[in-house]
Design a protein around this motif. Structure first.
Motif, PDB file in Angstrom:
ATOM      1  N   ALA A   1       0.830  -1.207   0.000  1.00 13.69           N
ATOM      2  CA  ALA A   1       0.000   0.000   0.000  1.00 13.69           C
ATOM      3  C   ALA A   1       0.865   1.257   0.000  1.00 13.69           C
ATOM      4  N   LEU A   2       1.933   1.260   0.787  1.00 15.06           N
ATOM      5  CA  LEU A   2       2.789   2.441   0.856  1.00 15.06           C
ATOM      6  C   LEU A   2       3.579   2.650  -0.435  1.00 15.06           C
ATOM      7  N   ALA A   3       3.960   1.561  -1.085  1.00 12.63           N
ATOM      8  CA  ALA A   3       4.749   1.686  -2.313  1.00 12.63           C
ATOM      9  C   ALA A   3       3.986   2.458  -3.379  1.00 12.63           C
ATOM     10  N   ALA A   4       2.676   2.275  -3.418  1.00  8.36           N
ATOM     11  CA  ALA A   4       1.889   3.026  -4.402  1.00  8.36           C
ATOM     12  C   ALA A   4       1.931   4.523  -4.112  1.00  8.36           C
ATOM     13  N   ALA A   5       1.936   4.883  -2.827  1.00 11.90           N
ATOM     14  CA  ALA A   5       1.980   6.305  -2.468  1.00 11.90           C
ATOM     15  C   ALA A   5       3.361   6.909  -2.712  1.00 11.90           C
ATOM     16  N   PHE A   6       4.416   6.114  -2.551  1.00  8.06           N
ATOM     17  CA  PHE A   6       5.781   6.637  -2.652  1.00  8.06           C
ATOM     18  C   PHE A   6       6.383   6.460  -4.049  1.00  8.06           C
ATOM     19  N   ALA A   7       5.588   6.181  -5.026  1.00  2.00           N
ATOM     20  CA  ALA A   7       6.109   6.042  -6.386  1.00  2.00           C
ATOM     21  C   ALA A   7       6.746   7.368  -6.829  1.00  2.00           C
TER      22      ALA A   7
ATOM     23  N   ARG B   1       9.752  -3.419  -2.922  1.00  2.00           N
ATOM     24  CA  ARG B   1       8.694  -2.961  -3.826  1.00  2.00           C
ATOM     25  C   ARG B   1       9.158  -1.809  -4.713  1.00  2.00           C
ATOM     26  N   LEU B   2       9.930  -0.896  -4.127  1.00  2.00           N
ATOM     27  CA  LEU B   2      10.364   0.293  -4.862  1.00  2.00           C
ATOM     28  C   LEU B   2      11.642   0.055  -5.650  1.00  2.00           C
ATOM     29  N   GLY B   3      12.268  -1.110  -5.476  1.00  2.00           N
ATOM     30  CA  GLY B   3      13.549  -1.353  -6.135  1.00  2.00           C
ATOM     31  C   GLY B   3      14.625  -0.431  -5.607  1.00  2.00           C
ATOM     32  N   ALA B   4      14.572  -0.141  -4.304  1.00  2.00           N
ATOM     33  CA  ALA B   4      15.474   0.832  -3.697  1.00  2.00           C
ATOM     34  C   ALA B   4      16.457   0.143  -2.766  1.00  2.00           C
TER      35      ALA B   4
END
Length: 291
Positions: A107-113, A139-142
């Motif tokens: 859920a957070l990954a969608a907000a932090f795109a 999720r973010l590939g970070a």
């Protein structure tokens, strides 16, 4: 805003709970809930990074509607945007174990795109495992750096961080965006919001992000376990052949009870633990309990 955006993940948790002394049920009052000290420190570090880079802070929380109050406090402190991510329907509540970290991170990954650096607290008050930052980084590939006690912004998107290690040692890292940073709670105190900012934040809009469609396979979420039986261990009974149906009743009873048959006489054996265990296993094999 010309610098990179900085994300801050905050978790709405009960700061005080009531436990029923009879049933053990745990109840939380939304009025005594908010962010943990680690999340408040994460917000302060996020504000400092954004100020150094000329960017803005996006704060996000995956929680119930009561989390809007927490996000408005972040807006009063200096965040530019606030997003509350909805969790999938049926996800567990805040207590006792919280929602699975995979779902929260999704859920957070969608907000932090598109966010350069995400700052998180290293743990939460509701027995959190601190695994959300790791799932979020995946999720973010970070890149991910955890256990951080100090941050120094360098060029936009580059952070020099000091990390706590075992035995009192420290490690200095240089982390480049995209990155997820986990900070300890005692490393910073959130700045006090001004009265005008607090008044503006009372009516500020909090964006709502719909719950992502759960994909258990992609998220690596295991299947829910079946019913769990609680009780002492009971070994399976042995399957033994029955008595001869053509024998008399007395002979069948003797065969079932083992009366008038040779028995292993009781023995007193004194051995060291290793040989004693071998002796016990050998006797169990003799009796047919082990193969």
């Amino acid at each position: 805003m010309s610098g990179p955006r900085v994300g801050v993940a905050m978790k709405w948790v009960p700061l005080r709970v009531e436990v029923d002394p009879l049933t053990g049920a745990v109840a939380a009052d939304p009025r005594s809930s908010g962010a943990s000290g680690a999340d408040l420190a994460a917000l302060e570090w996020g504000l400092r990074l954004a100020e150094a880079w000329g960017g803005e802070v996006l704060v996000a929380s995956a929680g119930p509607t009561e989390a809007d109050g927490l996000l408005r406090e972040a807006l009063a402190a200096g965040a530019a945007r606030a997003v509350r991510c909805e969790l999938p329907a049926g996800a567990p509540g805040v207590l006792p174990a919280g929602a699975p970290s995979e779902l929260v991170a999704a859920a957070l990954a969608a907000a932090f795109a598109g966010v350069a650096v995400v700052v998180c607290g290293d743990w939460s008050l509701d027995r959190g495992s601190g695994s959300v930052p790791a799932f979020l980084a995946a999720r973010l590939g970070a890149a991910q750096a955890l256990g951080l006690v100090a941050l120094w912004p360098e060029a936009p998107g580059v952070v020099r961080a000091e990390r706590r290690l075992d035995l009192g040692r420290r490690e200095v890292l240089r982390v480049r965006a995209p990155a997820v940073l986990s900070v300890e709670g005692a490393t910073a105190h959130l700045r006090r919001a001004s009265l005008p900012a607090m008044l503006r934040a009372r009516d500020a809009a909090v964006e709502h992000l719909p719950a992502p469609v759960p994909d258990p396979v992609a998220a690596g979420i295991p299947e829910p376990p079946g019913p769990i039986r609680r009780g002492p261990y009971r070994p399976r009974p042995r399957v033994l052949p029955g008595p001869d149906p053509g024998a008399s009743a007395r002979e069948r009873i003797l065969a079932l009870t083992g009366a008038e048959t040779g028995r292993t006489p009781p023995q007193t054996v004194r051995l060291d633990p290793g040989p004693a265990a071998d002796r016990v296993l050998a006797q169990l094999r003799t009796w047919g309990y082990l193969e």
